[in-house]
Design a protein around this motif. Structure first.
Motif, mmCIF file in Angstrom:
data_model
loop_
_atom_site.group_PDB
_atom_site.id
_atom_site.type_symbol
_atom_site.label_atom_id
_atom_site.label_comp_id
_atom_site.label_asym_id
_atom_site.label_seq_id
_atom_site.Cartn_x
_atom_site.Cartn_y
_atom_site.Cartn_z
ATOM 1 N N VAL A 1 9.926 -8.097 8.782
ATOM 2 C CA VAL A 1 9.607 -8.111 7.356
ATOM 3 C C VAL A 1 8.189 -7.581 7.218
ATOM 4 O O VAL A 1 7.279 -8.034 7.921
ATOM 5 C CB VAL A 1 9.696 -9.533 6.768
ATOM 6 N N THR A 2 7.982 -6.626 6.340
ATOM 7 C CA THR A 2 6.637 -6.089 6.142
ATOM 8 C C THR A 2 5.823 -7.025 5.260
ATOM 9 O O THR A 2 6.368 -7.770 4.436
ATOM 10 C CB THR A 2 6.695 -4.702 5.494
ATOM 11 N N LEU A 3 4.502 -6.993 5.429
ATOM 12 C CA LEU A 3 3.589 -7.815 4.640
ATOM 13 C C LEU A 3 2.863 -6.940 3.628
ATOM 14 O O LEU A 3 2.451 -5.815 3.957
ATOM 15 C CB LEU A 3 2.565 -8.498 5.552
ATOM 16 N N PRO A 4 2.689 -7.422 2.400
ATOM 17 C CA PRO A 4 1.954 -6.636 1.399
ATOM 18 C C PRO A 4 0.533 -6.321 1.874
ATOM 19 O O PRO A 4 -0.150 -7.186 2.432
ATOM 20 C CB PRO A 4 1.934 -7.556 0.169
ATOM 21 N N LYS A 5 0.098 -5.104 1.651
ATOM 22 C CA LYS A 5 -1.213 -4.673 2.124
ATOM 23 C C LYS A 5 -2.334 -5.511 1.513
ATOM 24 O O LYS A 5 -3.291 -5.893 2.198
ATOM 25 C CB LYS A 5 -1.420 -3.191 1.786
ATOM 26 N N LYS A 6 -2.220 -5.835 0.215
ATOM 27 C CA LYS A 6 -3.276 -6.613 -0.442
ATOM 28 C C LYS A 6 -3.397 -8.003 0.168
ATOM 29 O O LYS A 6 -4.493 -8.540 0.308
ATOM 30 C CB LYS A 6 -2.992 -6.714 -1.941
ATOM 31 N N TRP A 7 -2.263 -8.585 0.517
ATOM 32 C CA TRP A 7 -2.300 -9.900 1.153
ATOM 33 C C TRP A 7 -3.010 -9.819 2.501
ATOM 34 O O TRP A 7 -3.817 -10.681 2.847
ATOM 35 C CB TRP A 7 -0.878 -10.435 1.356
ATOM 36 N N CYS A 8 -2.686 -8.787 3.255
ATOM 37 C CA CYS A 8 -3.298 -8.623 4.576
ATOM 38 C C CYS A 8 -4.808 -8.429 4.459
ATOM 39 O O CYS A 8 -5.586 -8.985 5.245
ATOM 40 C CB CYS A 8 -2.673 -7.438 5.304
ATOM 41 N N GLU A 9 -5.218 -7.643 3.460
ATOM 42 C CA GLU A 9 -6.656 -7.423 3.270
ATOM 43 C C GLU A 9 -7.357 -8.718 2.885
ATOM 44 O O GLU A 9 -8.465 -9.010 3.341
ATOM 45 C CB GLU A 9 -6.872 -6.359 2.193
ATOM 46 N N ARG A 10 -6.694 -9.504 2.047
ATOM 47 C CA ARG A 10 -7.284 -10.767 1.607
ATOM 48 C C ARG A 10 -7.432 -11.758 2.760
ATOM 49 O O ARG A 10 -8.426 -12.478 2.865
ATOM 50 C CB ARG A 10 -6.416 -11.379 0.507
ATOM 51 N N LEU A 11 -6.451 -11.773 3.664
ATOM 52 C CA LEU A 11 -6.456 -12.726 4.770
ATOM 53 C C LEU A 11 -7.086 -12.168 6.042
ATOM 54 O O LEU A 11 -7.183 -12.864 7.048
ATOM 55 C CB LEU A 11 -5.024 -13.181 5.076
ATOM 56 N N GLY A 12 -7.492 -10.906 5.989
ATOM 57 C CA GLY A 12 -8.110 -10.311 7.165
ATOM 58 C C GLY A 12 -7.127 -9.966 8.264
ATOM 59 O O GLY A 12 -7.497 -9.881 9.437
ATOM 60 N N ILE A 13 -5.866 -9.757 7.898
ATOM 61 C CA ILE A 13 -4.845 -9.421 8.890
ATOM 62 C C ILE A 13 -4.880 -7.923 9.162
ATOM 63 O O ILE A 13 -4.860 -7.109 8.242
ATOM 64 C CB ILE A 13 -3.443 -9.839 8.394
#
Length: 332
Positions: free
Chosen positions: A19-31
Protein backbone atom coordinates in the motif's frame (compact mmCIF):
# COMPACT_ATOMS: atom_id res chain seq x y z
CA UNK A 1 -4.83 17.42 12.53
CA UNK A 2 -6.50 14.17 11.48
CA UNK A 3 -6.60 12.94 7.89
CA UNK A 4 -7.87 9.91 6.04
CA UNK A 5 -7.30 8.45 2.61
CA UNK A 6 -8.40 5.24 0.92
CA UNK A 7 -5.61 3.39 -0.86
CA UNK A 8 -5.80 0.25 -2.95
CA UNK A 9 -3.62 -2.75 -2.26
CA UNK A 10 -1.22 -3.53 -5.09
CA UNK A 11 0.68 -6.71 -5.86
CA UNK A 12 4.47 -6.68 -5.52
CA UNK A 13 6.26 -9.66 -6.97
CA UNK A 14 4.54 -12.99 -6.67
CA UNK A 15 3.90 -13.27 -2.92
CA UNK A 16 3.57 -9.80 -1.37
CA UNK A 17 1.12 -6.92 -1.39
CA UNK A 18 1.81 -3.23 -0.80
CA UNK A 19 0.00 0.00 0.00
CA UNK A 20 1.48 3.36 -0.93
CA UNK A 21 1.68 6.18 1.63
CA UNK A 22 0.60 9.76 0.83
CA UNK A 23 3.63 11.96 0.19
CA UNK A 24 2.38 14.73 2.50
CA UNK A 25 1.99 12.28 5.36
CA UNK A 26 5.51 10.99 4.83
CA UNK A 27 6.92 14.52 4.79
CA UNK A 28 5.06 15.37 7.98
CA UNK A 29 6.32 12.26 9.78
CA UNK A 30 9.81 12.37 8.34
CA UNK A 31 9.40 9.07 6.50
CA UNK A 32 11.91 8.52 3.72
CA UNK A 33 12.94 5.58 1.55
CA UNK A 34 14.54 3.10 3.93
CA UNK A 35 12.71 4.37 7.04
CA UNK A 36 11.69 1.47 9.33
CA UNK A 37 7.94 0.92 9.67
CA UNK A 38 6.59 -1.79 11.97
CA UNK A 39 3.40 -3.63 11.02
CA UNK A 40 1.51 -5.40 13.81
CA UNK A 41 -1.36 -7.82 13.16
CA UNK A 42 -3.98 -8.11 15.91
CA UNK A 43 -7.66 -9.04 16.22
CA UNK A 44 -8.85 -5.61 15.04
CA UNK A 45 -6.67 -5.36 11.96
CA UNK A 46 -3.21 -4.10 11.06
CA UNK A 47 -1.46 -1.43 13.13
CA UNK A 48 1.24 0.73 11.60
CA UNK A 49 3.97 1.82 14.00
CA UNK A 50 5.88 4.75 12.57
CA UNK A 51 9.43 5.38 13.74
CA UNK A 52 10.17 8.95 12.85
CA UNK A 53 13.82 9.92 13.09
CA UNK A 54 13.82 13.67 12.74
CA UNK A 55 16.09 16.37 14.08
CA UNK A 56 14.41 16.26 17.46
CA UNK A 57 15.20 12.59 18.06
CA UNK A 58 13.08 9.48 17.68
CA UNK A 59 9.29 9.52 17.68
CA UNK A 60 7.28 6.36 18.15
CA UNK A 61 3.67 6.47 17.03
CA UNK A 62 0.80 4.04 17.36
CA UNK A 63 -2.92 3.84 16.57
CA UNK A 64 -5.43 2.54 19.14
CA UNK A 65 -9.12 1.73 19.21
CA UNK A 66 -11.17 2.96 22.18
CA UNK A 67 -12.83 -0.39 22.90
CA UNK A 68 -13.31 0.09 26.65
CA UNK A 69 -11.99 2.60 29.16
CA UNK A 70 -10.28 -0.07 31.27
CA UNK A 71 -8.43 -1.63 28.33
CA UNK A 72 -7.56 1.73 26.81
CA UNK A 73 -6.19 3.02 30.13
CA UNK A 74 -3.87 0.01 30.35
CA UNK A 75 -2.80 0.43 26.71
CA UNK A 76 -2.04 4.12 27.20
CA UNK A 77 0.00 3.38 30.34
CA UNK A 78 1.92 0.74 28.37
CA UNK A 79 2.53 3.24 25.55
CA UNK A 80 3.86 5.72 28.08
CA UNK A 81 6.27 3.19 29.60
CA UNK A 82 7.45 1.98 26.18
CA UNK A 83 8.40 5.49 25.07
CA UNK A 84 5.63 6.09 22.53
CA UNK A 85 5.43 9.82 21.79
CA UNK A 86 2.29 10.11 19.65
CA UNK A 87 -0.91 8.08 19.84
CA UNK A 88 -3.98 8.34 17.65
CA UNK A 89 -7.16 6.95 19.19
CA UNK A 90 -10.43 6.34 17.39
CA UNK A 91 -13.51 6.76 19.56
CA UNK A 92 -15.85 9.25 21.19
CA UNK A 93 -13.67 12.31 21.81
CA UNK A 94 -15.60 13.65 24.82
CA UNK A 95 -15.48 10.31 26.61
CA UNK A 96 -11.79 9.97 25.76
CA UNK A 97 -11.12 13.46 27.10
CA UNK A 98 -12.50 12.50 30.52
CA UNK A 99 -10.31 9.40 30.61
CA UNK A 100 -7.22 11.31 29.48
CA UNK A 101 -7.74 13.97 32.14
CA UNK A 102 -7.79 11.23 34.76
CA UNK A 103 -4.69 9.54 33.34
CA UNK A 104 -2.76 12.82 33.20
CA UNK A 105 -2.57 12.71 37.00
CA UNK A 106 -0.10 9.83 36.79
CA UNK A 107 1.31 10.10 33.26
CA UNK A 108 3.43 13.24 33.30
CA UNK A 109 3.17 15.38 30.17
CA UNK A 110 0.19 13.64 28.58
CA UNK A 111 -1.61 16.09 26.28
CA UNK A 112 -4.68 15.50 24.09
CA UNK A 113 -5.08 17.46 20.87
CA UNK A 114 -7.69 17.73 18.15
CA UNK A 115 -11.36 18.65 18.03
CA UNK A 116 -13.80 17.21 20.57
CA UNK A 117 -16.13 16.55 17.64
CA UNK A 118 -13.63 14.45 15.71
CA UNK A 119 -13.70 10.65 15.66
CA UNK A 120 -9.95 10.71 16.28
CA UNK A 121 -8.05 12.04 19.28
CA UNK A 122 -4.31 12.60 19.12
CA UNK A 123 -2.33 12.11 22.31
CA UNK A 124 1.15 13.58 22.62
CA UNK A 125 3.59 12.23 25.19
CA UNK A 126 6.92 13.89 26.02
CA UNK A 127 10.31 12.46 25.24
CA UNK A 128 11.94 11.55 28.54
CA UNK A 129 15.36 13.12 28.94
CA UNK A 130 15.48 13.08 32.74
CA UNK A 131 18.20 10.81 34.10
CA UNK A 132 17.37 7.80 36.24
CA UNK A 133 19.83 9.10 38.84
CA UNK A 134 17.84 12.34 39.16
CA UNK A 135 14.63 10.32 39.35
CA UNK A 136 16.04 8.09 42.08
CA UNK A 137 17.01 11.17 44.07
CA UNK A 138 13.58 12.74 43.60
CA UNK A 139 11.74 9.54 44.52
CA UNK A 140 13.90 9.06 47.61
CA UNK A 141 13.27 12.64 48.70
CA UNK A 142 9.53 12.29 48.14
CA UNK A 143 9.23 9.08 50.16
CA UNK A 144 11.30 10.66 52.92
CA UNK A 145 8.77 13.50 53.15
CA UNK A 146 5.97 10.94 53.10
CA UNK A 147 7.46 9.09 56.07
CA UNK A 148 7.95 12.39 57.90
CA UNK A 149 4.33 13.45 57.31
CA UNK A 150 2.96 10.15 58.64
CA UNK A 151 5.31 10.19 61.62
CA UNK A 152 4.24 13.72 62.52
CA UNK A 153 0.60 12.63 62.24
CA UNK A 154 1.22 9.70 64.58
CA UNK A 155 2.65 12.12 67.13
CA UNK A 156 0.18 15.01 66.71
CA UNK A 157 -2.95 13.49 65.07
CA UNK A 158 -3.31 16.55 62.82
CA UNK A 159 -5.49 15.54 59.87
CA UNK A 160 -3.85 17.98 57.46
CA UNK A 161 -0.74 15.82 57.64
CA UNK A 162 -2.68 12.90 56.15
CA UNK A 163 -3.91 15.22 53.41
CA UNK A 164 -0.30 16.19 52.78
CA UNK A 165 0.56 12.49 52.55
CA UNK A 166 -2.17 12.01 49.93
CA UNK A 167 -0.49 14.58 47.69
CA UNK A 168 2.80 12.71 48.03
CA UNK A 169 1.12 9.47 47.00
CA UNK A 170 -0.15 11.11 43.81
CA UNK A 171 3.27 12.58 43.07
CA UNK A 172 4.88 9.18 43.52
CA UNK A 173 2.54 7.61 40.96
CA UNK A 174 3.77 10.17 38.42
CA UNK A 175 7.42 9.53 39.21
CA UNK A 176 6.92 5.77 39.09
CA UNK A 177 5.61 5.79 35.52
CA UNK A 178 8.16 8.40 34.48
CA UNK A 179 10.88 6.19 35.95
CA UNK A 180 9.72 3.16 33.98
CA UNK A 181 9.67 5.28 30.81
CA UNK A 182 13.18 6.61 31.42
CA UNK A 183 14.57 3.17 32.28
CA UNK A 184 13.14 1.59 29.14
CA UNK A 185 14.70 4.41 27.12
CA UNK A 186 18.11 3.88 28.71
CA UNK A 187 18.03 0.11 28.23
CA UNK A 188 17.86 0.71 24.47
CA UNK A 189 21.00 2.85 24.56
CA UNK A 190 23.43 1.45 27.13
CA UNK A 191 25.30 -1.76 27.77
CA UNK A 192 27.70 -3.31 30.25
CA UNK A 193 27.86 -1.74 33.70
CA UNK A 194 25.46 1.05 32.70
CA UNK A 195 22.85 -1.55 31.78
CA UNK A 196 23.29 -3.15 35.21
CA UNK A 197 22.72 0.25 36.82
CA UNK A 198 19.46 0.59 34.88
CA UNK A 199 18.46 -2.90 36.04
CA UNK A 200 19.17 -1.80 39.62
CA UNK A 201 16.94 1.21 39.10
CA UNK A 202 14.09 -0.97 37.83
CA UNK A 203 14.43 -3.19 40.90
CA UNK A 204 14.48 -0.05 43.04
CA UNK A 205 11.27 1.18 41.40
CA UNK A 206 9.57 -2.11 42.18
CA UNK A 207 10.75 -2.04 45.80
CA UNK A 208 9.65 1.55 46.44
CA UNK A 209 6.29 0.88 44.79
CA UNK A 210 5.66 -1.84 47.39
CA UNK A 211 6.98 0.47 50.10
CA UNK A 212 4.63 3.30 49.11
CA UNK A 213 1.67 0.92 48.81
CA UNK A 214 2.41 -0.26 52.35
CA UNK A 215 2.48 3.36 53.52
CA UNK A 216 -0.85 3.90 51.75
CA UNK A 217 -2.43 1.03 53.65
CA UNK A 218 -0.98 2.33 56.91
CA UNK A 219 -2.30 5.84 56.24
CA UNK A 220 -5.79 4.44 55.63
CA UNK A 221 -5.67 2.51 58.91
CA UNK A 222 -4.45 5.49 60.91
CA UNK A 223 -7.81 7.21 60.38
CA UNK A 224 -9.56 4.56 62.47
CA UNK A 225 -6.94 3.90 65.14
CA UNK A 226 -7.45 5.06 68.70
CA UNK A 227 -4.86 6.97 70.78
CA UNK A 228 -3.58 3.84 72.55
CA UNK A 229 -3.17 1.94 69.29
CA UNK A 230 -1.28 4.84 67.74
CA UNK A 231 0.94 5.16 70.80
CA UNK A 232 1.93 1.49 70.47
CA UNK A 233 3.44 1.99 67.01
CA UNK A 234 5.36 5.23 67.66
CA UNK A 235 8.66 3.55 68.52
CA UNK A 236 8.68 0.84 65.82
CA UNK A 237 7.55 3.31 63.15
CA UNK A 238 10.30 5.71 64.22
CA UNK A 239 12.94 3.05 63.55
CA UNK A 240 11.30 1.87 60.33
CA UNK A 241 11.28 5.48 59.17
CA UNK A 242 14.97 5.94 59.97
CA UNK A 243 15.98 2.72 58.23
CA UNK A 244 13.88 3.52 55.15
CA UNK A 245 15.24 7.06 54.87
CA UNK A 246 18.83 5.86 55.23
CA UNK A 247 18.34 3.08 52.67
CA UNK A 248 16.75 5.48 50.18
CA UNK A 249 19.55 7.99 50.65
CA UNK A 250 22.03 5.15 50.09
CA UNK A 251 20.53 4.24 46.75
CA UNK A 252 20.14 7.83 45.55
CA UNK A 253 23.58 8.98 46.60
CA UNK A 254 25.56 5.78 46.86
CA UNK A 255 27.16 6.89 50.15
CA UNK A 256 28.12 3.53 51.62
CA UNK A 257 29.37 5.23 54.76
CA UNK A 258 25.78 5.08 56.01
CA UNK A 259 25.72 1.28 56.04
CA UNK A 260 27.07 0.85 59.62
CA UNK A 261 24.31 3.13 60.92
CA UNK A 262 21.68 1.13 59.07
CA UNK A 263 23.05 -2.12 60.51
CA UNK A 264 22.75 -0.65 64.00
CA UNK A 265 19.16 0.42 63.34
CA UNK A 266 18.35 -3.04 61.96
CA UNK A 267 19.34 -4.63 65.25
CA UNK A 268 17.35 -2.17 67.35
CA UNK A 269 14.21 -2.54 65.25
CA UNK A 270 14.60 -6.32 65.17
CA UNK A 271 14.64 -6.39 68.97
CA UNK A 272 11.56 -4.14 69.14
CA UNK A 273 9.60 -6.28 66.71
CA UNK A 274 10.52 -9.44 68.61
CA UNK A 275 9.27 -7.91 71.87
CA UNK A 276 6.04 -6.70 70.32
CA UNK A 277 2.95 -8.68 71.28
CA UNK A 278 0.99 -7.14 68.41
CA UNK A 279 0.53 -9.12 65.22
CA UNK A 280 -2.16 -6.93 63.73
CA UNK A 281 -2.19 -5.56 60.16
CA UNK A 282 -0.37 -2.39 61.22
CA UNK A 283 2.58 -4.29 62.67
CA UNK A 284 2.60 -6.47 59.57
CA UNK A 285 2.93 -3.34 57.45
CA UNK A 286 5.84 -2.13 59.59
CA UNK A 287 7.53 -5.50 59.17
CA UNK A 288 7.03 -5.26 55.41
CA UNK A 289 8.49 -1.74 55.29
CA UNK A 290 11.47 -2.97 57.29
CA UNK A 291 12.08 -5.85 54.87
CA UNK A 292 11.76 -3.65 51.78
CA UNK A 293 14.12 -1.02 53.18
CA UNK A 294 16.59 -3.75 54.06
CA UNK A 295 16.42 -5.11 50.51
CA UNK A 296 17.16 -1.65 49.09
CA UNK A 297 20.20 -1.31 51.36
CA UNK A 298 21.44 -4.77 50.37
CA UNK A 299 21.08 -3.84 46.72
CA UNK A 300 23.38 -0.86 47.28
CA UNK A 301 25.95 -3.14 48.91
CA UNK A 302 25.76 -5.46 45.90
CA UNK A 303 26.22 -2.52 43.55
CA UNK A 304 29.14 -1.35 45.63
CA UNK A 305 30.83 -4.74 45.41
CA UNK A 306 30.07 -5.00 41.70
CA UNK A 307 31.67 -1.67 40.95
CA UNK A 308 34.65 -2.51 43.15
CA UNK A 309 34.43 0.97 44.59
CA UNK A 310 33.41 0.10 48.12
CA UNK A 311 34.79 2.21 50.93
CA UNK A 312 33.33 -0.02 53.65
CA UNK A 313 36.51 -1.32 55.25
CA UNK A 314 34.65 -3.74 57.49
CA UNK A 315 33.89 -5.93 54.48
CA UNK A 316 37.51 -7.11 54.51
CA UNK A 317 39.02 -9.10 57.41
CA UNK A 318 41.81 -7.25 59.16
CA UNK A 319 45.22 -8.87 59.41
CA UNK A 320 46.91 -9.01 62.78
CA UNK A 321 48.64 -5.71 63.40
CA UNK A 322 48.01 -4.44 59.92
CA UNK A 323 45.64 -2.97 57.41
CA UNK A 324 42.98 -4.89 55.47
CA UNK A 325 44.35 -6.69 52.41
CA UNK A 326 44.49 -4.54 49.31
CA UNK A 327 42.02 -5.21 46.53
CA UNK A 328 42.86 -4.43 42.94
CA UNK A 329 40.72 -1.62 41.61
CA UNK A 330 39.45 -0.63 45.05
CA UNK A 331 38.91 3.08 45.53
CA UNK A 332 41.41 4.70 47.93
Amino acid sequence: MSAREVRKVIRVGGRSYAVTLPKKWCERLGIKPGSPLDLVLDEDGILLLVKNRGEGGEDLQIFLEASSEEVLAEELAACYIEGITRIRIRGDAKRLNRLLNKLSRRLVGLVATGSLRSTYTDVVLPRSYISIRDLAERISSLITELFNALFEYIKSRRLQLLEEADSYFEMFDQLYYLGLRAAKRDLMRVEGEQALNVADFLIFLNEVRHLVNSLRRLANRLYDMGPEEVEAIVEPFMYVRKIAIEALALFAGGDTGRIPEILSLWKKLGDILKRSVFRDPVMNELNLMFEISSDIARMVVARCVRNRACRCRYFYPKLEGGEPPSVEGRAP
